[in-house]
Design a protein around this motif. Structure first.
Motif, PDB file in Angstrom:
ATOM      1  N   GLU A  83      -2.635   0.060  -9.379  1.00 44.96           N
ATOM      2  CA  GLU A  83      -4.027  -0.745  -8.530  1.00 44.96           C
ATOM      3  C   GLU A  83      -3.130  -2.655  -8.663  1.00 44.96           C
TER       4      GLU A  83
ATOM      5  N   ALA B 254      -1.887  -0.124  -3.620  1.00 43.02           N
ATOM      6  CA  ALA B 254      -1.689   1.108  -4.528  1.00 43.02           C
ATOM      7  C   ALA B 254      -0.130   1.348  -5.137  1.00 43.02           C
TER       8      ALA B 254
ATOM      9  N   ASN C   3       0.946  -1.331   0.072  1.00 45.36           N
ATOM     10  CA  ASN C   3      -0.346   0.072   0.093  1.00 45.36           C
ATOM     11  C   ASN C   3       0.808   2.037  -0.081  1.00 45.36           C
TER      12      ASN C   3
ATOM     13  N   SER D 263      -8.349   4.679  -1.422  1.00 40.32           N
ATOM     14  CA  SER D 263      -7.574   3.129  -0.591  1.00 40.32           C
ATOM     15  C   SER D 263      -8.972   2.995  -0.123  1.00 40.32           C
TER      16      SER D 263
ATOM     17  N   VAL E  56      -7.702   5.841  -5.688  1.00 45.81           N
ATOM     18  CA  VAL E  56      -7.231   5.174  -6.449  1.00 45.81           C
ATOM     19  C   VAL E  56      -9.368   5.057  -7.023  1.00 45.81           C
TER      20      VAL E  56
END
Length: 803
Positions: free
Chosen positions: A149, A68, A22, A59, A50
């Motif tokens: 992503e 991501a 992340n 997100s 995202v």
């Protein structure tokens, strides 16, 4: 409770982005001049935006397990590809970090082996909203990236098709209003030069452009001692042009064109575990033949190669309609795309210095796709709830794929027929030998090879495969905000897919005119066949349901049920025309997790536990030369995924990390292929056994320091990356077992705050761990293996300028 969805805007790269899961573009704060001062401003993690649900949102509001990764991070790694960021993402695995065509990606233990052209990837690939159905696109245009992503688990509601294991959703940089760009030059050891850059901006008040390009020249690491060359030498260049048009204040159009070319030596395998008879035979051709799979040395006689080129054109139009009846902010989005990819390759089928067999593959692929969707919001549903956000649309897809595969007998095949390996393959007994009696016929100096090559002549087995696909889908999803705590998100996709195929296999040789069998066809136990009218039509209904509970504005709990579907098809590598059809597979996942931000938004923590059930799992079975597509009965994957980013109380220190725990196993697979050493047709029961390419643990930990140094902004990071033990071949042969390993990477950079200069040095696999990415059976030598070694230690220096 109001949750905003701010638009993504590009921040110039000033410092290296901290790494980990992340680890998105927003997780490393830009060091402004004020932050260089001794008195620090209050720090907080920026929102990660995202498009995992076809709309831009945080997100933390997406009720699935996702990671991501920013394009800044990829450039900070020295110009990385998707395979280079996989170790930072829990429960994601790339089998090779060097293969330019056969990208095999596994998420939560599931993926698709691309060695059979009929096998569509279980991990979908989407770039700039265009779905690409062939795995070769994973290596085509990964440059000038804004974000990647990785969506884990079935994504059958919103994305393309065949996304039962997950999706890589890549977004490249768009033109900016101001004139801007960057150029980066990276020199690596082993010898590799990568150049990447972009430039663009607004030309008029209604038009902006961005041109970006990449060029890679890699000398390679795998030395071929027989041909005196590096068999993974790689050259690639690609260019992209984006044009943004805003003819009215309510309409925006993005036009995109991408071209790419790749040329490489191929295919980068090393021999492993030669027995005495095989070694003695091969020493006639290379006295220094060896079978160490960890020394980046090989020895085969065919100068294998691969060339690949692709062209993609796409257009996206957003029309902001506004308020229509009870619907607010109604937006229409159309995405249309056309792409083609051509591939030509030659490989040494026996991967040895003897000329036993060659494999050529030439393919052409064309694809057109069209998506039309609407998104918007309203004040609740039937007067209930605070708000309802929705996205709904239609997806159309068609593709044409043509491939010819030729398995060609080599000049030394006759000499090979005097070896014990032939008896072992025929009998299925890898320990069978004649005590050297047959091998004595092939002593160096005897003309047996010359005599037999004259008899064999041009002898080959040719496979032709054509596939036309037409697919369509209707999809919809809405998020119903009941109150400030509860959000319900149901979704549904109806799909229909039609496939028409032609498959044929034909032995060709001079002696066929005399009604004598061809050598290669006989060696493969192949028969001539022609199936010109293969056809199948399939429909599917894939639902999704998520329930979220917001404890507060920064923390929520969620449970998501989702289903995915992957269509069946026709075996592209049959040697007799039998069992050409394979069935579709279905995946069902339930996952629950927590997404939260704590301590004044200085700690972001995401945790998910899941179970996935696969029915009629599509698998590959080695048939002695190729891989046939079949269906296992069922499989289960249980696991946990956790990632965090922490701005520590020490102002200059940020820590990111991830953990993935995975238990992927066949539930029922009674007729699985056995190791080839037991015979080409041997079977075994793999029920309740673990799936290959599914490491039980993955983990990453990255401390990152950012501090002023001599009036510059300095940043340094160290990555500790762990991948657990696993089998690397589907038959779970003990020889393909890979123990767990840890690699270490590090970077240091200095940046000029005023001018945008960034100078970086770093490296990956700094302890030079010897790692096999995958071990599979050899074609001609039962009990021996081909190993694809992962890259050795790499160090790099990079100079980058942003404006």
């Amino acid at each position: 409770m109001t949750r905003s969805t701010p638009r993504w805007h590009l921040r110039p790269l000033v410092l290296a982005v901290a790494l980990g899961s992340n680890i998105a573009y927003s997780q490393t704060e830009k060091l402004s001049e004020e932050q260089v001062e001794p008195k620090q401003a209050t720090r907080a993690l920026e929102e990660v935006i995202v498009s995992a649900q076809k709309v831009e949102q945080s997100s933390q509001d997406v009720p699935i397990s996702l990671t991501a990764v920013s394009g800044d991070m990829m450039r900070d790694l020295g110009g990385a590809g998707l395979q280079d960021i996989a170790p930072y993402i829990p429960n994601v695995r790339f089998s090779s970090d060097t293969d330019p065509a056969l990208a095999q990606i596994n998420i939560r233990g599931f993926g698709s082996n691309p060695l059979n052209a009929a096998f569509e990837s279980s991990v979908g690939f989407v770039q700039d909203e265009v779905f690409f159905a062939r795995p070769s696109y994973y290596n085509e245009a990964i440059f000038d990236v804004a974000r990647v992503e990785v969506l884990r688990g079935p994504q059958g509601t919103l994305f393309g098709k065949n996304t039962v294991a997950g999706v890589f959703n890549v977004t490249t940089q768009s033109p900016t209003e101001e004139f801007s760009g960057f150029v980066q030059a990276t020199q690596s050891d082993p010898d590799e030069i990568r150049l990447e850059g972009a430039v663009g901006g607004a030309i008029t008040d209604w038009m902006a452009v961005r041109f970006s390009a990449m060029d890679i020249d890699k000398e390679g690491q795998l030395y071929n001692q027989f041909l005196d060359r590096y068999d993974d030498k790689h050259e690639q260049d690609a260019q992209r042009l984006k044009i943004d048009l805003t003819p009215t204040e309510n309409i925006s159009v993005e036009l995109l064109g991408v071209v790419g070319e790749t040329s490489a030596n191929y295919w980068g395998l090393q021999l492993q575990n030669l027995d005495d008879g095989t070694r003695a035979f091969l020493q006639n051709y290379d006295p220094n033949i060896e079978d160490d799979p960890y020394n980046h040395r090989t020895s085969y006689d065919q100068p294998g190669f691969i060339t690949k080129d692709s062209q993609t054109l796409s257009a996206k139009m957003d029309w902001y309609i506004g308020k229509v009846g009870a619907v607010d902010e109604l937006t229409s989005t159309i995405v249309v795309a056309d792409t083609e990819l051509n591939l030509d390759s030659l490989v040494d089928l026996d991967t040895s210095p003897a000329d036993l067999g060659r494999l050529t593959v030439a393919s052409q692929y064309e694809q057109q796709s069209f998506e039309w969707r609407f998104s918007g919001s309203s004040e609740g549903l039937f007067g209930l709830g605070e708000r309802l956000d929705f996205v709904a649309g239609a997806f159309l897809f068609q593709s044409n794929f043509a491939q010819q595969t030729q398995i060609i007998a080599g000049d030394d095949l006759g000499a090979y027929l005097t070896t014990d390996d032939v008896l072992q393959l025929a009998s299925g007994n890898s320990s069978l030998n004649t005590g050297g009696l047959l091998g004595a016929l092939n002593l160096a100096g005897l003309p047996i090879a010359t005599l037999t090559s004259a008899v064999i002549g041009d002898d080959r087995y040719v496979l032709d495969y054509l596939l036309d696909v037409e697919a369509g889908a209707l999809f919809g999803q809405f998020s119903w905000y009941l109150d400030e705590h509860w959000v319900i998100t149901p979704g549904l996709r109806y799909s229909k897919e039609k496939k028409n195929g032609v498959a044929s296999g034909q032995a060709s040789c001079a002696q066929a005119a005399l009604s004598l069998p061809c050598i290669m066809g006989t060696a493969l136990s192949a028969e001539n066949y022609n199936e010109p009218n293969l056809e199948r039509t399939e429909t599917d209904l894939s639902p999704k349901l998520s329930v979220q509970y917001y404890i507060n504005n920064d923390t929520n709990l969620f449970v998501t049920y989702s289903r995915g579907f992957k269509s069946g098809g026709f075996n592209a590598s049959s040697f007799g025309g039998e069992d050409l059809n394979f069935e579709p597979e279905n995946a069902t996942t339930i996952e629950g997790g927590l997404k939260g931000e704590f301590f004044n938004n200085t700690l972001r923590l995401n945790a998910v536990a899941y179970r996935t059930y696969f029915d009629d799992l599509q698998v590959l079975a080695f048939n002695g030369a190729f891989f046939d597509v079949t269906n296992a009965a069922s499989a289960i994957s249980d696991g946990v995924e956790l990632d965090f980013t922490w701005l520590t109380p020490l102002p200059i220190l940020q820590v990111s990390g991830s953990v993935g725990l995975l238990d992927a196993r066949y539930e029922d697979y009674p007729d699985a292929p056995a190791p080839i050493a037991q015979g080409n047709t041997a079977k075994q029961d793999l029920s309740n056994r673990r799936i290959s390419l599914a490491p039980k643990q993955t983990a990453s930990l990255t401390p990152n320091l950012q501090f002023p140094l001599f009036g510059l902004a300095a940043s340094t990071s160290v990555d500790f990356l762990y991948q657990g033990d696993q089998y690397t071949d589907g038959d779970l042969d003990p020889a393909t077992f890979l123990p767990g390993y840890t690699t270490i990477s590090a970077r240091f950079s200095l940046a000029s705050l005023e001018q945008g200069w960034v100078i970086s040095v770093g490296g990956s696999n700094l302890t030079d761990e010897k790692i096999s990415g995958q071990t599979i059976d050899t074609v001609f030598f039962p009990g021996s293996y081909n190993s694809r070694q992962k890259s050795q230690r790499k160090v790099f220096a990079s100079l980058m300028y942003n404006w």
